[in-house]
Structure formats: structure tokens, C-alpha cells
Motif scaffolding. Structure first.
Motif, PDB file in Angstrom:
ATOM      1  N   UNK A 154      55.798  80.341 -13.459  1.00  0.00           N
ATOM      2  CA  UNK A 154      56.566  79.491 -12.549  1.00  0.00           C
ATOM      3  C   UNK A 154      56.030  79.687 -11.137  1.00  0.00           C
ATOM      4  N   UNK A 155      56.127  78.662 -10.309  1.00  0.00           N
ATOM      5  CA  UNK A 155      55.626  78.772  -8.937  1.00  0.00           C
ATOM      6  C   UNK A 155      56.705  79.189  -7.952  1.00  0.00           C
ATOM      7  N   UNK A 156      57.922  78.691  -8.127  1.00  0.00           N
ATOM      8  CA  UNK A 156      58.993  78.964  -7.176  1.00  0.00           C
ATOM      9  C   UNK A 156      59.915  80.040  -7.744  1.00  0.00           C
ATOM     10  N   UNK A 157      59.772  81.282  -7.232  1.00  0.00           N
ATOM     11  CA  UNK A 157      60.551  82.417  -7.725  1.00  0.00           C
ATOM     12  C   UNK A 157      60.909  83.338  -6.572  1.00  0.00           C
ATOM     13  N   UNK A 158      61.963  84.142  -6.736  1.00  0.00           N
ATOM     14  CA  UNK A 158      62.306  85.111  -5.694  1.00  0.00           C
ATOM     15  C   UNK A 158      61.357  86.302  -5.718  1.00  0.00           C
ATOM     16  N   UNK A 159      61.500  87.179  -4.737  1.00  0.00           N
ATOM     17  CA  UNK A 159      60.745  88.428  -4.581  1.00  0.00           C
ATOM     18  C   UNK A 159      59.266  88.139  -4.296  1.00  0.00           C
ATOM     19  N   UNK A 160      58.559  87.514  -5.264  1.00  0.00           N
ATOM     20  CA  UNK A 160      57.173  87.107  -5.077  1.00  0.00           C
ATOM     21  C   UNK A 160      56.970  85.820  -5.860  1.00  0.00           C
ATOM     22  N   UNK A 161      56.528  84.759  -5.187  1.00  0.00           N
ATOM     23  CA  UNK A 161      56.385  83.490  -5.890  1.00  0.00           C
ATOM     24  C   UNK A 161      55.088  83.448  -6.693  1.00  0.00           C
ATOM     25  N   UNK A 162      54.934  82.381  -7.488  1.00  0.00           N
ATOM     26  CA  UNK A 162      53.804  82.283  -8.381  1.00  0.00           C
ATOM     27  C   UNK A 162      52.463  82.212  -7.679  1.00  0.00           C
ATOM     28  N   UNK A 163      52.413  81.505  -6.546  1.00  0.00           N
ATOM     29  CA  UNK A 163      51.147  81.399  -5.825  1.00  0.00           C
ATOM     30  C   UNK A 163      50.681  82.745  -5.294  1.00  0.00           C
ATOM     31  N   UNK A 164      51.631  83.556  -4.854  1.00  0.00           N
ATOM     32  CA  UNK A 164      51.269  84.875  -4.341  1.00  0.00           C
ATOM     33  C   UNK A 164      50.852  85.805  -5.474  1.00  0.00           C
ATOM     34  N   UNK A 165      51.534  85.667  -6.625  1.00  0.00           N
ATOM     35  CA  UNK A 165      51.238  86.546  -7.757  1.00  0.00           C
ATOM     36  C   UNK A 165      49.960  86.147  -8.491  1.00  0.00           C
ATOM     37  N   UNK A 166      49.570  84.873  -8.404  1.00  0.00           N
ATOM     38  CA  UNK A 166      48.491  84.354  -9.230  1.00  0.00           C
ATOM     39  C   UNK A 166      47.171  85.123  -9.071  1.00  0.00           C
ATOM     40  N   UNK A 167      46.693  85.399  -7.866  1.00  0.00           N
ATOM     41  CA  UNK A 167      45.425  86.141  -7.747  1.00  0.00           C
ATOM     42  C   UNK A 167      45.479  87.531  -8.378  1.00  0.00           C
ATOM     43  N   UNK A 168      46.628  88.209  -8.281  1.00  0.00           N
ATOM     44  CA  UNK A 168      46.776  89.529  -8.894  1.00  0.00           C
ATOM     45  C   UNK A 168      46.735  89.415 -10.419  1.00  0.00           C
ATOM     46  N   UNK A 169      47.408  88.385 -10.944  1.00  0.00           N
ATOM     47  CA  UNK A 169      47.404  88.178 -12.390  1.00  0.00           C
ATOM     48  C   UNK A 169      46.006  87.831 -12.878  1.00  0.00           C
ATOM     49  N   UNK A 170      45.301  86.998 -12.120  1.00  0.00           N
ATOM     50  CA  UNK A 170      43.940  86.641 -12.505  1.00  0.00           C
ATOM     51  C   UNK A 170      43.032  87.867 -12.535  1.00  0.00           C
ATOM     52  N   UNK A 171      43.219  88.778 -11.578  1.00  0.00           N
ATOM     53  CA  UNK A 171      42.399  89.994 -11.553  1.00  0.00           C
ATOM     54  C   UNK A 171      42.696  90.893 -12.748  1.00  0.00           C
ATOM     55  N   UNK A 172      43.970  90.952 -13.151  1.00  0.00           N
ATOM     56  CA  UNK A 172      44.355  91.790 -14.292  1.00  0.00           C
ATOM     57  C   UNK A 172      43.916  91.181 -15.620  1.00  0.00           C
ATOM     58  N   UNK A 173      43.932  89.841 -15.701  1.00  0.00           N
ATOM     59  CA  UNK A 173      43.623  89.159 -16.960  1.00  0.00           C
ATOM     60  C   UNK A 173      42.585  88.069 -16.707  1.00  0.00           C
ATOM     61  N   UNK A 174      41.329  88.460 -16.438  1.00  0.00           N
ATOM     62  CA  UNK A 174      40.319  87.466 -16.044  1.00  0.00           C
ATOM     63  C   UNK A 174      40.005  86.436 -17.130  1.00  0.00           C
ATOM     64  N   UNK A 175      40.245  86.782 -18.390  1.00  0.00           N
ATOM     65  CA  UNK A 175      39.902  85.865 -19.471  1.00  0.00           C
ATOM     66  C   UNK A 175      41.121  85.105 -20.008  1.00  0.00           C
ATOM     67  N   UNK A 176      42.295  85.419 -19.497  1.00  0.00           N
ATOM     68  CA  UNK A 176      43.506  84.730 -19.966  1.00  0.00           C
ATOM     69  C   UNK A 176      43.583  83.331 -19.370  1.00  0.00           C
ATOM     70  N   UNK A 177      44.334  82.470 -20.049  1.00  0.00           N
ATOM     71  CA  UNK A 177      44.606  81.136 -19.531  1.00  0.00           C
ATOM     72  C   UNK A 177      45.940  81.160 -18.796  1.00  0.00           C
ATOM     73  N   UNK A 178      45.912  80.742 -17.535  1.00  0.00           N
ATOM     74  CA  UNK A 178      47.133  80.718 -16.715  1.00  0.00           C
ATOM     75  C   UNK A 178      47.566  79.269 -16.543  1.00  0.00           C
ATOM     76  N   UNK A 179      48.767  78.965 -17.021  1.00  0.00           N
ATOM     77  CA  UNK A 179      49.315  77.612 -16.917  1.00  0.00           C
ATOM     78  C   UNK A 179      50.562  77.697 -16.043  1.00  0.00           C
ATOM     79  N   UNK A 180      50.544  77.007 -14.920  1.00  0.00           N
ATOM     80  CA  UNK A 180      51.671  77.086 -13.997  1.00  0.00           C
ATOM     81  C   UNK A 180      52.695  76.016 -14.349  1.00  0.00           C
ATOM     82  N   UNK A 181      53.965  76.366 -14.118  1.00  0.00           N
ATOM     83  CA  UNK A 181      55.078  75.454 -14.328  1.00  0.00           C
ATOM     84  C   UNK A 181      55.574  75.021 -12.965  1.00  0.00           C
ATOM     85  N   UNK A 182      55.460  73.752 -12.658  1.00  0.00           N
ATOM     86  CA  UNK A 182      55.849  73.264 -11.332  1.00  0.00           C
ATOM     87  C   UNK A 182      57.153  72.496 -11.423  1.00  0.00           C
TER      88      UNK A 182
END
Length: 489
Positions: A61-89
């Protein structure tokens, strides 16, 4: 010959702040042969879920409390470089989703899509059959120069004020627009590329030249844009010149385009309220549609009794959320027409609070009783007021959230009901507007109808009480509702 090994099921992590939607997604994914290895309700917890679960697919999800999806996305990409990330807008957030594609997502889906479509989209993304289109840059008119960030070249030498270059014909139409338009470079100090006369009037600085840093002529506007530019295309309120303006920020290639509209008129406020109310309604409607789809498509034995019970609880919760939104709209209309009615009588606020928390926020709100007196209030209106304060705490604060009754120190004849959270609190400059109709703090992404706190204040005063805000002792916010207490004999 030995049989080919069965393919391993896709491992999925779901990151979304709506628990009911996570439940529905989990049911659909498992039914589709996938395995859910982690869930989270905010971006920070999502990063940890990805680290532990090592998924093949992340629904984010993109709109979330504490840390939103856009802020979390680069960290998630670094942890899972081969995973597919599909955002829910969310509703109307396509541009925000496209921003997510630019910073590492593999695809996006708008909330409200059918569960079947979500499953198909995941498979298409994973198997490389289909991806979302690349972020749109729009149809560039003749003469557009991407390297110069806009219409024509603006070669500015620091310290030198160049005259405004000759306006190209394609800008002539925008010069006649009744709202302000400013094009600036996409990076600080957000140098002005060009602007139309309406924007010049709203900013109230004359003359303005290409190359001028926006900070020099509209510092609050520049600061707010710096805080929000990575959130995609957004709307917010700010001060430009001497009056408040509604700001729409859009990404256009390598530049930013800022639309300014004065909001001193009631029509402008109403339009903004309609837009944000539509967004608020979209979330519960998406969950209700997904529940209906899940029950319709379920075959005998697919859902056990506990799962069916959770689905029905989701329907009840989301229906109450819709009821809360419509109740605020109706109350605001009654306030405007002067037809607001309350029917106060003696009631136990603690019983009402416990029922409200159990129905809407089980496990996420603590009830603390330091004063067990009854109050004189309308039970439906009291539920509406406390519900609005809890909703506000969940949207803008952070857990732990405490709902507390206590004696009012300076008014022993009244009982105080506190809603305390552990968020960042309310900005000092916004507190005077906190309980006004349609008010939102500058620099925040619009959420809610802008009516909740206004309704609380009006209803409290109509019942001989009040509502106030204070900083929590350890950080965060405390909203305090006071009501007449029943005198013990």
C-alpha cells in the motif's frame, strides 16, 4: 522417467494498513495457490516482514501511517532485489503509483480492483507476460526540452537576474487561466521556469524572473513542496502571499508544475471536501466489494466458520466507517442550517467507550478508567464524538492509543475523556485552525473529510461541554472532551 517436481507456491508479503483488506487478500492468495509469509500494517513493519519472509511478491500500500509505501519501497527493494513489488494505490492516486514505478515497483493496482484481477495481475507480473505502462510523461508539445526542464531553455547565471524570455505561443492559453500555474525545476532550490499572471498575483511578489528560487518568493510553499514532492501528485493547503491557497503539485518530466487556487470562497472549500470525502468512501467500498466477491466465488468447504465470521465482522466494521462519514456530513449540514438537535440524558460513558473500541478498534486502543461517573450526553452524539477522535488518532498519530476517563482538574462538575496517541502532535502554527470546518494542516497529504474535529467541537458545545488539544507529556497528542458529570448523591 521421474515426474517433474511441483512448482513451489509464490511467497507473498502483504503490507496494508487496513486489516480487513489484508484478510481478504490473504484468502484470495491462498485460494489462488500462493503462500502468505508475512503481513504488516505500515511501511516500517513491512520492511521487517520482507526481511523475515523473503517473499517472491510484495503487495505494498502507498498511503500508510508511521512510514508510507513510497518511503519504504527503496528499503524493501534493497532487501528483496529479485522480488516483484506491486503497489496498491487509492482512488485517484494513479500519479502516485507511477511515482512508485519510478523508484522501484514492478506494477500497480488501484484499490477496488476485483480479487480475481489482482491474482491475474500478480501472475502476469511474475511470469513477465504483462507489466504496467511506464510512467506517463504526457504529450510533449513542440519545443519541449527535457534537459532544460520545461518549455524552452532558461539559462540562468547565479546572481544575475535575467529578463523574462519571450513567451512561447503555447503558454498564451495558460496565461489566461483563472488559477495560478508555476513551473519550477524538480530539485532544490526549485528555480522558477515560468509562471502565469494569476500565480504572480497570488504570490504577491513583483517582478518574478526565471531562475528565481521559489524559497525567495514563497518560502512556506517551497518548504511544503520539499516535504511532499516524493509523494507523487498531491493536494494540500499553504499560504502564498497574504491568503491561503489550495495547491496541487504535479510531476511533469524533470520539472514540477504547481497549481494555485485561492480558497477564501466557500465553494472552493466545498469542492475540496467532496474530493477528499470520495477518497474516504472508496476504501470501505473496496473492502465490501471484495467480501461480496469472496463469498460469491467460494465453493463449499473453502471457508470455515471462523473465516466466515471474520468476513462478516469486516462488513460490519466497514459499514460503520461509511456510517461515520455520512453522519459527519449530515451533522455538518444540520449545523449550517441551524437544525442540529441533541437529546442528552444520564449515561455510562465507559460502557459506550468499551463497546465502541471492541467494535471498531479491537486490540489497538486501551481503555483507562480513572473516573467512573456518568455524564449527561446524547448517546449517539457521544459515540460520534469519541469515534471521530479515535479515527483522528489512527490517521495522524501512532500507537499506543489510550482512551481515558478522568476528573477534570479545574472543573470538578465535569468529566474529561482523553484520546491520547504517540504521534508527532499538531504543528504549533495550525492549532488555532484545528477545530474549524474543512481545516487541514499545511504540508500534510489530504485525508478525511476535514469535518471530524469541527463536528466534535460543535456537538460538545451543544451539550454543555468542550473539546481541546494539548501535547502529550511524552510526545504525541491529547484531545480532551469534557462533558457535564452526574453528581453523586
Amino acid at each position: 522417467m521421474s515426474a517433474e517436481p511441483e512448482p513451489k507456491p509464490l511467497r507473498v508479503v502483504i503490507v496494508d494498513d487496513t486489516a480487513d483488506l489484508r484478510e481478504l487478500l490473504r484468502l484470495a492468495l491462498v485460494r489462488g495457490g500462493m503462500r502468505v509469509v508475512g503481513e504488516a500494517g505500515d511501511g516500517r513493519a513491512g520492511i521487517e516482514a520482507v526481511r523475515i519472509g523473503r517473499p517472491d511478491v510484495i503487495l505494498l500500500d502507498l498511503s500508510m501511517p508511521v512510514m508510507d509505501g513510497l518511503e519504504a519501497l527503496p528499503h524493501i527493494r534493497a532487501l528483496a532485489p529479485h522480488a516483484r513489488i506491486i503497489v496498491l494505490s487509492g482512488f485517484g492516486a494513479t500519479q502516485m503509483a507511477e511515482r512508485a514505478l519510478e523508484v522501484g515497483a514492478d506494477g500497480y493496482l488501484q484499490k477496488g480492483a476485483s480479487l480475481g484481477r489482482i491474482l491475474d495481475h500478480i501472475r502476469d507480473i511474475v511470469e513477465g507476460r504483462s507489466i504496467n505502462p511506464a510512467p506517463r510523461t504526457g504529450n510533449r508539445p513542440e519545443g519541449w526540452d527535457e534537459q532544460q526542464h520545461g518549455f524552452g531553455a532558461v539559462n540562468h547565471v547565479p546572481g544575475q537576474r535575467d529578463p523574462m524570455p519571450e513567451e512561447p505561443a503555447r503558454w498564451d492559453a495558460l496565461a489566461l487561466a483563472p488559477f495560478g500555474i508555476i513551473e519550477v525545476s524538480a530539485e532544490r532550490p526549485y528555480r522558477i521556469v515560468r509562471l502565469n499572471p494569476a500565480a504572480q498575483k497570488l504570490v504577491e511578489v513583483h517582478p518574478l524572473y526565471p531562475g528565481t528560487p521559489l524559497q525567495d518568493v514563497a518560502p512556506e510553499l517551497a518548504t511544503t513542496i520539499a516535504e511532499n514532492r516524493l509523494r507523487g501528485d498531491i493536494e494540500f493547503e499553504a499560504t502564498s502571499g497574504a491568503e491561503p491557497v489550495q495547491v496541487t503539485l504535479r510531476h511533469s518530466g524533470s520539472s514540477l508544475v504547481i497549481y494555485l487556487r485561492a480558497i477564501t470562497d466557500e465553494v472552493g472549500k466545498l469542492r475540496s471536501a467532496i474530493a477528499t470525502t470520495a477518497h474516504e468512501i472508496r476504501g470501505p467500498v473496496a473492502v465490501l466489494c471484495a467480501v461480496a466477491e469472496t463469498l460469491t466465488d467460494a465453493e463449499e468447504g473453502d471457508l470455515d466458520a471462523a473465516q466466515q465470521a471474520r468476513l462478516m465482522s469486516s462488513v460490519a466494521r466497514q459499514s460503520r466507517m461509511l456510517d461515520s462519514i455520512t453522519a459527519d456530513l449530515l451533522t455538518a449540514a444540520q449545523i449550517q442550517r441551524g437544525t442540529l438537535r441533541v437529546e442528552p440524558h444520564n449515561l455510562d460513558p465507559v460502557a459506550l467507550m468499551e463497546t465502541l473500541v471492541q467494535d471498531r478498534y479491537p486490540g489497538s486502543v486501551t481503555v483507562d478508567v480513572a473516573d467512573s461517573r456518568q455524564v449527561i450526553a446524547d448517546p449517539l452524539r457521544l459515540e460520534q464524538m469519541i469515534g471521530n477522535l479515535l479515527s483522528n488518532a489512527h490517521k495522524y498519530g501512532r500507537p499506543p492509543i489510550v482512551l481515558r476517563t478522568r476528573p477534570c482538574d479545574s472543573h470538578p462538575e465535569q468529566l474529561c475523556i482523553d484520546v491520547e496517541d504517540d504521534g508527532v502532535g499538531v504543528p504549533e502554527q495550525f492549532r488555532a485552525q484545528l477545530f474549524r470546518e474543512f481545516s487541514r494542516a499545511s504540508g500534510t497529504v489530504a485525508a478525511g473529510t476535514g469535518l471530524g474535529l469541527h463536528v466534535v467541537r460543535t456537538l460538545a458545545e451543544a451539550q454543555g461541554g468542550s473539546v481541546s488539544y494539548a501535547d502529550a507529556p511524552g510526545g504525541g497528542s491529547v484531545f480532551t472532551l469534557t462533558l457535564p458529570a452526574v453528581t453523586r448523591s
